[in-house]
Write a protein that holds these residues in place. Structure first.
Motif, short mmCIF file in Angstrom:
data_model
loop_
_atom_site.label_atom_id
_atom_site.label_comp_id
_atom_site.label_asym_id
_atom_site.label_seq_id
_atom_site.Cartn_x
_atom_site.Cartn_y
_atom_site.Cartn_z
N GLY A 42 0.76 -1.12 0.04
CA GLY A 42 -0.27 0.25 0.16
C GLY A 42 0.87 0.56 -0.28
N GLY A 43 2.57 1.47 -0.18
CA GLY A 43 3.56 2.06 0.25
C GLY A 43 2.72 3.08 1.47
N PRO A 44 3.34 4.25 1.21
CA PRO A 44 3.93 4.99 2.71
C PRO A 44 1.52 6.17 2.82
N ASP A 45 0.70 5.31 1.59
CA ASP A 45 0.06 6.68 1.86
C ASP A 45 -1.43 5.74 2.46
N GLY A 46 -0.54 5.18 3.49
CA GLY A 46 -1.50 4.23 4.55
C GLY A 46 -1.98 4.67 5.62
N ARG A 47 -2.84 4.64 6.30
CA ARG A 47 -3.14 4.87 7.94
C ARG A 47 -2.38 4.78 8.21
N ASP A 48 -1.21 5.27 9.10
CA ASP A 48 -0.13 5.26 10.38
C ASP A 48 -0.16 6.65 11.46
N TYR A 49 0.30 5.71 12.40
CA TYR A 49 0.47 7.49 13.66
C TYR A 49 1.06 7.85 13.05
N GLU A 50 1.64 8.89 13.84
CA GLU A 50 2.60 9.75 14.08
C GLU A 50 4.23 9.70 13.82
N SER A 51 4.98 10.09 13.54
CA SER A 51 6.25 9.16 13.13
C SER A 51 7.40 10.27 13.82
N THR A 52 6.75 10.94 14.28
CA THR A 52 7.53 11.93 15.22
C THR A 52 7.09 11.91 16.59
N THR A 53 7.90 12.48 17.62
CA THR A 53 7.30 12.91 18.63
C THR A 53 8.69 13.50 18.94
N GLY A 54 7.65 14.43 20.63
CA GLY A 54 8.70 15.23 21.01
C GLY A 54 8.93 14.40 22.91
N GLN A 55 8.29 14.12 22.88
CA GLN A 55 7.68 13.55 23.85
C GLN A 55 8.64 11.71 24.13
N PRO A 56 9.21 10.90 25.20
CA PRO A 56 9.78 9.80 25.92
C PRO A 56 9.01 8.40 24.70
N VAL A 57 9.99 7.85 24.15
CA VAL A 57 9.74 6.78 23.52
C VAL A 57 9.63 5.23 24.57
N ARG A 58 8.39 4.36 25.01
CA ARG A 58 9.21 2.75 24.84
C ARG A 58 9.09 2.53 23.51
N TYR A 59 10.35 1.77 23.83
CA TYR A 59 10.82 0.35 22.57
C TYR A 59 11.01 -0.95 23.07
#
Length: 166
Positions: A54-71
Motif C-alpha cells: 500500500g506504500g506510504p499512503d496508508g493510515r499510520d501513527y505519527e512518525s515523530t514525537t517530542g516525548q519519551p518513547v518506549r521501545y
C-alpha cells in the motif's frame, strides 16, 4: 559598494547575518550540532514506508514525537536489527539499526504493517507496541522477533542515536 545601508537579514539555524558577513550561532542542541542529520531521518522513513504494502499512503501513527518513547529491540537470533517504538502522544514506528544494513530495513516491513493494522483498528500507539511484544514476524524460526521487554528513551532523537543513524 553602492553606499546603500546594509540590511543583514534575519538569522537562520546555520548563521547570523551581520553587516560584515556571517557570525556563528552560539545556540546549542541537536538542531545546531547535526543539521545534516535532519535530512537523513525523513529519507530513512520514506525508504521504509515505500516497502510497505500500500506504500506510504496508508493510515499510520505519527512518525515523530517530542516525548519519551518506549521501545523494544527487534532481533534475528542475537543480532539486533532495529527498534519498535511508541510514545504516549500517539506516535509509533520502527527505527532500523545502521549496523544491520539492508536486513534492518527488511525486518521493519512486517512490524510497520502490524502497526498500520493496529492503527486501522483504532488501537492507541502504546497498546499497539504492547500487542507486538514477544511476537515473531513470520511465525517461524529464523525471522525477526520483538523482545518481550520494553525500555525507555528520553526522546526519539535519543533512540535514533542508539540506532547508529549518525
Amino acid at each position: 559598494m553602492t553606499g546603500a545601508p546594509v540590511d543583514p537579514g534575519d538569522p537562520t539555524r546555520y548563521a547570523r547575518p551581520t553587516a560584515e558577513g556571517f557570525a556563528d550561532q552560539w545556540e546549542t542542541g541537536p538542531d545546531y550540532d547535526d543539521p545534516w542529520g535532519t535530512f537523513e531521518v525523513p529519507k530513512r522513513w520514506r525508504r521504509l514506508m515505500d516497502r510497505l504494502p500500500g506504500g506510504p499512503d496508508g493510515r499510520d501513527y505519527e512518525s515523530t514525537t517530542g516525548q519519551p518513547v518506549r521501545y523494544a529491540r527487534v532481533r534475528c537470533g542475537e543480532r539486533v536489527l532495529g527498534f519498535l517504538w511508541a510514545s504516549a502522544d500517539g506516535a509509533a514506528g520502527y527505527e532500523p539499526r545502521n549496523a544491520a544494513g539492508a536486513a534492518a530495513f527488511e525486518a521493519g516491513v512486517p512490524w510497520l504493517s502490524r502497526l498500520r493494522s493496529a492503527g486501522l483498528r483504532g488501537v492507541r500507539a502504546p497498546e499497539a507496541l504492547e500487542e507486538l511484544l514477544g511476537a515473531a514476524a513470520d511465525g517461524r524460526r529464523g525471522g525477526s522477533v520483538v523482545e518481550a521487554v520494553t525500555h525507555e528513551a528520553a526522546s526519539l532523537d535519543a533512540l535514533e542515536e542508539l540506532s547508529g543513524r549518525c
